[in-house]
Design an enzyme around this catalytic site. Structure first.
Site, PDB file in Angstrom:
ATOM      1  N   TYR A 157       0.862  -1.191   0.000  1.00  0.00           N
ATOM      2  CA  TYR A 157       0.000   0.000   0.000  1.00  0.00           C
ATOM      3  C   TYR A 157       0.892   1.231   0.000  1.00  0.00           C
ATOM      4  O   TYR A 157       1.824   1.333   0.803  1.00  0.00           O
ATOM      5  CB  TYR A 157      -0.899  -0.006   1.227  1.00  0.00           C
ATOM      6  N   ASP A 211       9.411   2.570  -0.545  1.00  0.00           N
ATOM      7  CA  ASP A 211       8.404   3.210   0.312  1.00  0.00           C
ATOM      8  C   ASP A 211       8.720   2.813   1.754  1.00  0.00           C
ATOM      9  O   ASP A 211       8.386   1.729   2.213  1.00  0.00           O
ATOM     10  CB  ASP A 211       7.007   2.744  -0.087  1.00  0.00           C
ATOM     11  N   LYS A 270       5.411   9.070   9.004  1.00  0.00           N
ATOM     12  CA  LYS A 270       5.261   8.569  10.369  1.00  0.00           C
ATOM     13  C   LYS A 270       6.357   9.087  11.296  1.00  0.00           C
ATOM     14  O   LYS A 270       6.264  10.193  11.802  1.00  0.00           O
ATOM     15  CB  LYS A 270       5.150   7.051  10.357  1.00  0.00           C
TER      16      LYS A 270
END
Length: 439
Positions: free
Chosen positions: A151, A246, A274
């Site tokens: 994702y 990613d 994050k």
């Protein structure tokens, strides 16, 4: 109150959900919070401190989500809070450059092996979207390779699913995403080296980039097979494509330099989120200077954002990265995460429940499956109903786990060995209850 699989009444959370449903679609601002995969209703949080969450009803939980990854140091770390408060006192947004942005950029470049220049944005979705645009702009090519079960945010061209063949041109799997948007996205099985080689043999000169989670965390924790990341690096170099890691989840989590440091492979571009924002909305994409210099105003590839690199987020991010640099928690996190992995495995074995406990560093997933999970096909065969029962069994004992079989758990530096022991003991009771339900 609605029927719930939980034994613990949480009336204030139920009331808060009814209020939210009147003004927010589904009552939540991200579907990951909706508890749809485990039943019942979402729990509304009142506060968080160190290793604990407290809900509106006053129930306290050991938190193994950590805001889905950012809170590696625990919630409300005093040094991070002080940095945020100091920045807020000077103003919350200027829409103009600050030295704080350069300070955080220098920290990222120092810690992440492949990053020579970096651009800050507000979310992981923005970071991946911008990295892909940059790869296409720099190469003059259009096709992108992604992997099933990875994702990369809600970017239109990446919200695609794979067909049954080894390599399938993307088909949208969300209403509102057009076939035209996703037609240049090639979807391959994760960890399938042969599929990568076949894709490059067929159309290597058309591929602008590969984007991959070097350690998958969005179908549960799935490590790369030996040789998989090496193959991606080899093929992209051979064909002049851009390799994008990613590392929104893994950046600063698995090592100071993320998964690329852990596995010794340098991508051309890296997306971060994050932890880089210390719990505030901030993300980044960065990499080779010659690639990054294609970004406006140095080059012609457009990217912009009013709140990108805002003073509060950069302050939180810098404070967090400095703490990770000054007192690296990685050996400690490895120790207690290993303790947790072994404890889960032992507790499940005692109860006769088949699980696969997969872990890299302080990220792990308990898959209710009888075979090792290596890709989305094997992950999707997990017993999600068993996981849901386990989830509520743990929640009712004050252990907050991800509300989906296909999400990773995160361990924080705020946790102590006795917290891990408490969690393992709770898992023994949850597994035993599941065994009783099955018999």
């Amino acid at each position: 109150m609605n029927e719930s699989p939980s034994r613990v009444p949480r009336p204030k959370s139920w009331e808060a959900l009814q209020r939210a449903l009147r003004s927010i679609p589904g009552g939540v601002n991200s579907p990951a919070r909706a508890f749809g995969a485990v039943g019942g209703h979402p729990i509304f949080i009142a506060s968080a401190h160190a290793k604990y969450l407290t809900d509106l009803d006053g129930n306290q939980y050991l938190d193994f989500i950590g805001s889905w990854g950012p809170m590696i140091l625990g919630h409300a770390h005093p040094v991070v809070l002080e940095a945020i408060a100091s920045a807020a006192a000077r103003g919350t947004s200027y829409g103009a450059p600050t030295e704080a942005e350069s300070e955080l950029a220098e920290l990222v470049i120092e810690l992440v092996p492949s990053v020579e220049k970096v651009r800050f944005v507000n979310s992981g979705t923005e970071a991946t979207m911008s990295a892909i645009r940059l790869a296409r702009g720099a190469t003059g090519r259009e096709r992108i390779i992604k992997f099933v079960g990875n994702y990369h945010g809600h970017v239109d061209s990446l919200l695609v699913s794979a067909g049954s063949s080894a390599a399938t041109l993307g088909v949208p799997n969300s209403p509102g995403v057009t076939v035209g948007t996703s037609r240049d996205t090639l979807v391959l099985p994760y960890n399938d080296i042969d599929a990568v080689r076949e894709a490059f043999a067929a159309s290597g000169d058309q591929i602008a980039a590969i984007i991959v989670e070097p350690v998958a965390g969005n179908m549960g924790l799935v490590p790369p097979k030996p040789g998989f990341l090496e193959c991606l690096r080899e093929k992209t170099i051979q064909c002049g494509a851009v390799l994008i890691f990613d590392e929104v989840m893994t950046g600063f989590r698995l090592a100071p330099g993320g998964a690329q440091e852990l596995y010794g492979i340098q991508p051309d571009l890296t997306t971060l989120g994050k932890i880089v924002g210390g719990g505030l909305p901030l993300a980044a994409f960065g990499g080779r200077a010659d690639l990054m210099d294609h970004i406006l105003p140095a080059g012609k590839v457009f990217q912009a954002g009013t709140l990108s690199g805002n003073p509060l987020a950069t302050a939180a991010g810098s404070a967090t990265l400095k703490l990770l640099k000054q007192a690296p928690p990685y050996d400690y996190l490895e120790s207690i995460s290993c303790q947790l992995e072994k404890g889960f495995r032992s507790a499940a074995e005692e109860a006769g429940i088949a699980v696969q406990v997969q872990r890299i560093g302080s990220m792990l997933t308990v898959f209710f499956a009888s075979q090792q999970i290596v890709d989305w096909v094997t992950a999707s065969q997990s017993d999600c109903q068993a996981f849901a029962h386990f989830f509520w069994g743990m929640m009712d004992q004050g252990v907050y786990l991800p509300c989906s079989q296909f999400e990773a758990m995160f361990v924080s530096r705020a946790m102590e060995p006795q917290d891990i022991d408490q969690t393992i003991s709770a898992s023994r009771r949850a597994f035993a209850k599941l065994r009783t339900m099955r018999s």
